[in-house]
Scaffold this motif. Structure first.
Motif, PDB file in Angstrom:
ATOM      1  N   ARG A 112      25.697  10.256  18.874  1.00 20.13           N
ATOM      2  CA  ARG A 112      25.762   9.549  20.147  1.00 20.13           C
ATOM      3  C   ARG A 112      25.837   8.037  19.920  1.00 20.13           C
ATOM      4  N   VAL A 113      25.028   7.539  18.998  1.00 17.93           N
ATOM      5  CA  VAL A 113      25.056   6.103  18.698  1.00 17.93           C
ATOM      6  C   VAL A 113      26.364   5.720  18.009  1.00 17.93           C
ATOM      7  N   GLN A 116      29.041   5.275  20.505  1.00 15.77           N
ATOM      8  CA  GLN A 116      28.856   4.004  21.204  1.00 15.77           C
ATOM      9  C   GLN A 116      29.307   2.837  20.320  1.00 15.77           C
ATOM     10  N   ALA A 122      27.348  -0.218  21.424  1.00 17.07           N
ATOM     11  CA  ALA A 122      26.045   0.077  20.815  1.00 17.07           C
ATOM     12  C   ALA A 122      25.237  -1.210  20.661  1.00 17.07           C
ATOM     13  N   SER A 123      23.969  -1.160  21.064  1.00 16.83           N
ATOM     14  CA  SER A 123      23.088  -2.302  20.894  1.00 16.83           C
ATOM     15  C   SER A 123      22.478  -2.289  19.494  1.00 16.83           C
ATOM     16  N   ASP A 126      19.926   0.461  19.220  1.00 21.59           N
ATOM     17  CA  ASP A 126      20.533   1.789  19.052  1.00 21.59           C
ATOM     18  C   ASP A 126      20.963   2.013  17.606  1.00 21.59           C
TER      19      ASP A 126
END
Length: 643
Positions: A112-113, A116, A122-123, A126
């Protein structure tokens, strides 16, 4: 009951009552069975596929009974007092699957990351979380199992990518200690990852350790030169030179880590290459693509009078900018939710894999989804009536969540069941409800392929950029050196504009995904002199000439090569140069040994020495001329006859 399961490192299952390690599943086969099912992330696996992965060619007489016994052992270990219909391992028609509704699986969270990160959303928190999850290689307790080699390689590459991303984010925020730690981990995992080496150099320089930064460069050069026979990229050498000149660390953080440019810093004027467009943000890879981008946007927004949802096939050679175009498309289509996926070769053999990821992203929390995903892989084996029922269920559940746009990169890796699902949705959903955009080597999506039979299909081919579209940059021979390939255009312009850092690893990864046979052929062909003659290539590779010709023609359909007389040429000189740079000294030594040994492989029929006149005639054949030319450019490939 929530269960935490880890597949990174050795397998681990943690429940409120117990913690199970790799030796706690009452045998190796039950453990392997659980691992195979968990890798499918809830998708059913037929019994015959499970048996093939567990035993290979040495199947027991009654493998179905053995599988049932292993499942029984797993259920007892995972939940001794639980009910069968509530177990983690569920029985489905003709196979088994893992029920993951109450399971936290580390690979799912990592994926999932990563998705992103690929989409640019993505941060740092994350990415750091995903890096912490991937504490080791995938299923380290199964180092030699064939069924884990492909997924392990995919995750290994993604782990390095996220380590590099996390290091870059840490450095951009001024955290040199964490940036160095992450970059060191990335280099440890992949000693040839130059972006990681650059970030490690930058981290040391940020902490005031100039000597450590230069030592990091020396180690990078040692790995690349000693093992691969190539020099570091210009970006890496330029960073070393900047450290030697003791340039501003703030400027280097902006250039290599993406940190905001400090307003208080006065920068020196540099020779600036004029760009064809006013904007400077991510422009280089889109130069000359205005027409194709407009076509892509228009095709994704079909007229309401159309009979079905629009399907767009974005075709192009590796590195031509398909993924960049998809990202730009996502920015233009702001009126509908977008589901962005990348199909991988590791999942190509798993029935319904891409469709499962698509439905999970589109329909999070829908109670009907688990039952639908359980039935999805059985489409091939089901009766026509059951296939129709499954199709209606998919249509009904998807129609309730529209409108949407499905964007799938590397679409040539979509498995057959998923292709059928997408084709069904495209033909049955109205144009205002959905749109489907597939990017990849879409020339393979033809003939009887399900996606080739959709009704409202638009094909857009991305060709290399034209010389005219690059004239505005004012760089002499820019098209000649790059072949018009966007990534290589950016590479050349980066010599003049340090604000852009090209990544040729993307192109090489495209070629590696072609498979070992084709990638090896590409490297050998890149080392040889042009034109590439099939007979000479067959002799060097030790293969028969006929399949070599077939592969060379296949590379033509992929827009890597083109026909030139009786031989072949690379379409882009830059691609040829990059592929040739991957040939290590060991590989060149091997090629030299094959050409000098006199072992011509299956294509050579005569072993006796020909008469001088016949030898002279043979020496003038095109393949012999090509070998002599190759020997001039690459002495290590000099043939016995040439010496």
């Amino acid at each position: 009951m929530t269960v935490d399961i880890s597949l990174f490192g050795s397998v681990s299952v943690v429940t409120p009552e117990r913690q199970l390690g790799p030796k706690d599943f009452l045998g190796r086969k039950p453990k392997q069975l659980l691992e195979i099912l968990l890798l499918q992330e809830g998708r059913p696996v037929p019994k015959d596929q499970l048996a093939e992965r567990l035993w290979g060619q040495s199947l027991p007489v009654n493998f179905s009974a053995s599988l049932e016994h292993y499942v029984s052992l797993l259920r007892k270990r995972l939940d001794p007092n639980g009910r069968v219909n509530a177990s983690l391992v569920r029985t489905v028609h003709g196979g088994y699957r893992c029920e993951l509704d109450e399971v936290r699986l580390d690979t799912i969270a990592f994926d999932r990351v990563y998705e992103q990160h690929v989409s640019g959303h993505a941060s740092r928190a994350d990415v750091e979380m995903a890096v912490a999850l991937a504490k080791g290689d995938l299923l380290e307790d199964e180092p030699y199992a064939d069924w884990v080699i492909g997924p392990r390689a995919v995750y290994a590459q993604r782990q390095v990518e996220l380590l590099v991303a996390a290091s870059r984010m840490a450095l951009a925020s001024g955290d040199g200690v964490r940036g160095a730690e992450l970059a060191t981990n990335a280099v440890t995992r992949d000693s040839y990852a130059e972006p990681a080496h650059r970030l490690l150099m930058l981290a040391h320089y940020l902490m005031g350790k100039q000597s450590a930064a230069l030592v990091a460069f020396d180690r990078c050069r040692e790995h690349l030169t000693g093992d691969l026979g190539v020099d570091p990229l210009p970006e890496t050498s330029r960073l070393q030179a900047a450290i030697l000149r003791q340039e501003s660390v703030a400027e280097l953080l902006t250039e290599y880590a993406g940190a905001p440019r400090p307003t208080a810093v006065v920068t020196l004027e540099r020779d600036h290459i004029p760009a064809p467009r006013a904007s400077t943000e991510n422009v280089l890879e889109l130069v000359g693509r205005e027409t194709e981008l407009d076509q892509l946007v228009a095709a994704s927004k079909a007229a309401p009078t159309a009979a079905s949802a629009p399907v767009v096939l974005l075709d192009g050679a590796p590195g031509v900018g398909k993924t960049r175009m998809l990202n730009e498309l996502a920015g233009r289509l702001n009126d509908r939710p977008i589901t962005f996926l990348t199909a991988t070769t590791a999942e190509r053999s798993f029935a319904g894999s891409t469709a499962t990821h698509f439905l999970r992203n589109l329909l999070p929390g829908d109670d009907r989804l688990p039952q639908l995903l359980e039935a999805l892989p059985t489409i091939y084996d089901a009766s026509s009536g059951l296939r129709g029922t499954i199709a209606l269920q998919v249509l009904a559940i998807v129609a309730d969540h529209g409108p949407f746009v499905a964007v799938i990169d590397d679409a040539d890796n979509i498995d057959d069941v998923s292709a059928q699902v997408f084709a069904c949705l495209a033909m049955r959903l109205p144009p205002e409800q959905a749109a489907f955009v597939f990017a990849g080597r879409c020339g393979e999506l033809s003939g009887d392929h399900p996606l080739a039979s959709t009704l409202n299909t638009t094909r857009i081919t991305l060709a290399p950029l034209t010389p005219e579209s690059l004239e505005g940059f004012g760089v002499p021979k820019l098209h000649e050196r790059t072949g018009g390939l966007p990534l290589f255009v950016a590479h050349e312009l980066a010599r003049h504009n340090s604000g852009i850092e090209p990544d040729t690893d993307k192109v090489l990864n495209h070629f590696r995904r072609l498979g070992e046979r084709l990638f090896h052929l590409c490297v050998v062909a890149a080392v040889m002199a042009e034109p590439i003659v099939p007979e000479a290539t067959a002799r060097i590779t030790g293969r028969d000439a006929v399949p070599v010709v077939d592969d060379l023609e296949l590379l033509c359909t992929m827009q890597v090569l083109r026909v030139e007389g009786d031989g072949f040429l690379f379409r882009n000189h830059a691609i040829r140069t990059l592929l040739a740079s991957t040939a290590s000294p060991a590989r060149r030594q091997l090629l030299r040994g094959r050409t000098r040994s006199g072992d011509a492989g299956p294509d050579r029929r005569r072993t006796s020495r020909p008469m001088p006149s016949e030898q002279n005639r043979r020496s003038n054949r095109p393949e012999r001329r090509a070998e002599r030319a190759a020997a001039d450019d690459f002495p290590e490939l000099r043939t016995a006859s040439a010496s």
